[in-house]
Design a protein around this motif. Structure first.
Motif, PDB file in Angstrom:
ATOM      1  N   LEU A  78      -0.124   8.753   6.323  1.00 60.78           N
ATOM      2  CA  LEU A  78       0.278   7.456   5.760  1.00 60.78           C
ATOM      3  C   LEU A  78       0.299   6.377   6.846  1.00 60.78           C
ATOM      4  O   LEU A  78      -0.122   5.246   6.621  1.00 60.78           O
ATOM      5  CB  LEU A  78       1.671   7.561   5.136  1.00 60.78           C
ATOM      6  N   GLN A  79       0.787   6.757   8.017  1.00 63.58           N
ATOM      7  CA  GLN A  79       0.852   5.808   9.136  1.00 63.58           C
ATOM      8  C   GLN A  79      -0.556   5.364   9.542  1.00 63.58           C
ATOM      9  O   GLN A  79      -0.803   4.174   9.774  1.00 63.58           O
ATOM     10  CB  GLN A  79       1.563   6.465  10.326  1.00 63.58           C
ATOM     11  N   TYR A  80      -1.473   6.323   9.606  1.00 68.03           N
ATOM     12  CA  TYR A  80      -2.865   6.011   9.968  1.00 68.03           C
ATOM     13  C   TYR A  80      -3.479   5.050   8.954  1.00 68.03           C
ATOM     14  O   TYR A  80      -4.119   4.056   9.317  1.00 68.03           O
ATOM     15  CB  TYR A  80      -3.666   7.310  10.031  1.00 68.03           C
ATOM     16  N   PHE A  96       0.835  -1.210   0.000  1.00 64.41           N
ATOM     17  CA  PHE A  96       0.000   0.000   0.000  1.00 64.41           C
ATOM     18  C   PHE A  96       0.869   1.259   0.000  1.00 64.41           C
ATOM     19  O   PHE A  96       0.673   2.177  -0.809  1.00 64.41           O
ATOM     20  CB  PHE A  96      -0.928  -0.006   1.217  1.00 64.41           C
ATOM     21  N   ILE A  97       1.849   1.305   0.920  1.00 66.09           N
ATOM     22  CA  ILE A  97       2.709   2.489   1.022  1.00 66.09           C
ATOM     23  C   ILE A  97       3.516   2.678  -0.258  1.00 66.09           C
ATOM     24  O   ILE A  97       3.654   3.802  -0.756  1.00 66.09           O
ATOM     25  CB  ILE A  97       3.643   2.378   2.246  1.00 66.09           C
ATOM     26  N   LEU A 112      -4.743   0.986   9.205  1.00 63.95           N
ATOM     27  CA  LEU A 112      -6.048   0.474   8.762  1.00 63.95           C
ATOM     28  C   LEU A 112      -5.854  -0.748   7.858  1.00 63.95           C
ATOM     29  O   LEU A 112      -6.567  -1.744   7.984  1.00 63.95           O
ATOM     30  CB  LEU A 112      -6.826   1.557   8.009  1.00 63.95           C
ATOM     31  N   VAL A 113      -4.882  -0.652   6.950  1.00 68.75           N
ATOM     32  CA  VAL A 113      -4.605  -1.751   6.023  1.00 68.75           C
ATOM     33  C   VAL A 113      -4.167  -3.001   6.786  1.00 68.75           C
ATOM     34  O   VAL A 113      -4.634  -4.109   6.529  1.00 68.75           O
ATOM     35  CB  VAL A 113      -3.518  -1.345   4.992  1.00 68.75           C
ATOM     36  N   VAL A 114      -3.255  -2.828   7.745  1.00 73.89           N
ATOM     37  CA  VAL A 114      -2.722  -3.951   8.521  1.00 73.89           C
ATOM     38  C   VAL A 114      -3.820  -4.671   9.293  1.00 73.89           C
ATOM     39  O   VAL A 114      -3.832  -5.896   9.398  1.00 73.89           O
ATOM     40  CB  VAL A 114      -1.629  -3.450   9.499  1.00 73.89           C
ATOM     41  N   ASN A 115      -4.769  -3.900   9.837  1.00 69.82           N
ATOM     42  CA  ASN A 115      -5.759  -4.489  10.747  1.00 69.82           C
ATOM     43  C   ASN A 115      -7.097  -4.853  10.108  1.00 69.82           C
ATOM     44  O   ASN A 115      -7.959  -5.403  10.781  1.00 69.82           O
ATOM     45  CB  ASN A 115      -6.001  -3.535  11.928  1.00 69.82           C
TER      46      ASN A 115
END
Length: 204
Positions: A112-114, A66-67, A118-121
């Motif tokens: 980006l961190q936020y 994603f990043i 969301l993507v990870v969880n």
């Protein structure tokens, strides 16, 4: 999540059929046996084995992809190094145009961190915390905030009035609170609601 239901004379054949269709290997999937099938007698009464095979999601890989995609679209391609410790994921970004991804006072990096969190969880059974850094920015920002905390504490003491800081994400507010927690002449607390939540430094 990509998944497929496949059949075969045996469970093993059904699994193999699914793996071939998905072009993946057994260690990359979760296998659910829906029906073990039945051989029957002389070809009568036989039932095929049925399995449901789904690709295991790697949350860290998802976040990295994603990043990378977002950075590419912003014209600032990056390389990413991730370290996972328990449920904490530290991701270090490096690239020639890293300033674009940091943004003013780290606002782009925070956003980006936020989103990475969301993507990870989104499909994980466990909750992971993501910390995104770019070429040591977080440590430099920490020093800046600690110095700011001391300066504004002096101002609160000098004027005898509360000093309100700009809105910050929770981990940056924590840096301010920690920097002043043993200060004998001021107290700190947080006020407001996200995304406008901010630290208030009050003279004791």
């Amino acid at each position: 999540m990509k998944q497929i239901t496949a059949t075969g004379n045996t469970v093993e054949e059904a699994v193999q059929s699914a793996l071939e269709q998905m072009q993946t290997s057994k260690d990359q999937v979760n296998i659910d046996v829906i029906d073990e099938g039945k051989k029957g007698f002389l070809g009568f009464g036989s039932k095929p084995a049925i399995v449901k095979v789904s690709i295991q999601k790697d949350p860290v890989q998802d976040a990295e992809s994603f990043i990378s995609e977002v950075a590419e679209q912003m014209g600032a391609p990056v390389s990413i190094q991730s370290v996972v410790k328990d449920r904490d994921i530290a991701m270090q970004l490096e690239g020639e145009k890293i300033a674009i991804l940091i943004g003013k006072r780290g606002q782009t990096l925070n956003a980006l961190q936020y989103l990475a969190q969301l993507v990870v969880n989104r499909e994980s059974d466990q909750y992971f915390t993501v910390m995104l850094d770019a070429e040591g920015y977080r440590e430099r920002r920490k020093e800046t905030l600690e110095n700011l905390a001391q300066r504004l504490a002096d101002k609160a003491i000098r004027t005898g009035k509360d000093v309100r800081l700009e809105p910050m994400p929770s981990y940056e507010r924590k840096i301010i609170h920690t920097a002043l927690q043993n200060h004998k002449k001021v107290n700190t607390d947080s006020d407001g609601n996200d995304p406008r939540r901010h630290v208030v430094i009050r003279p004791s």
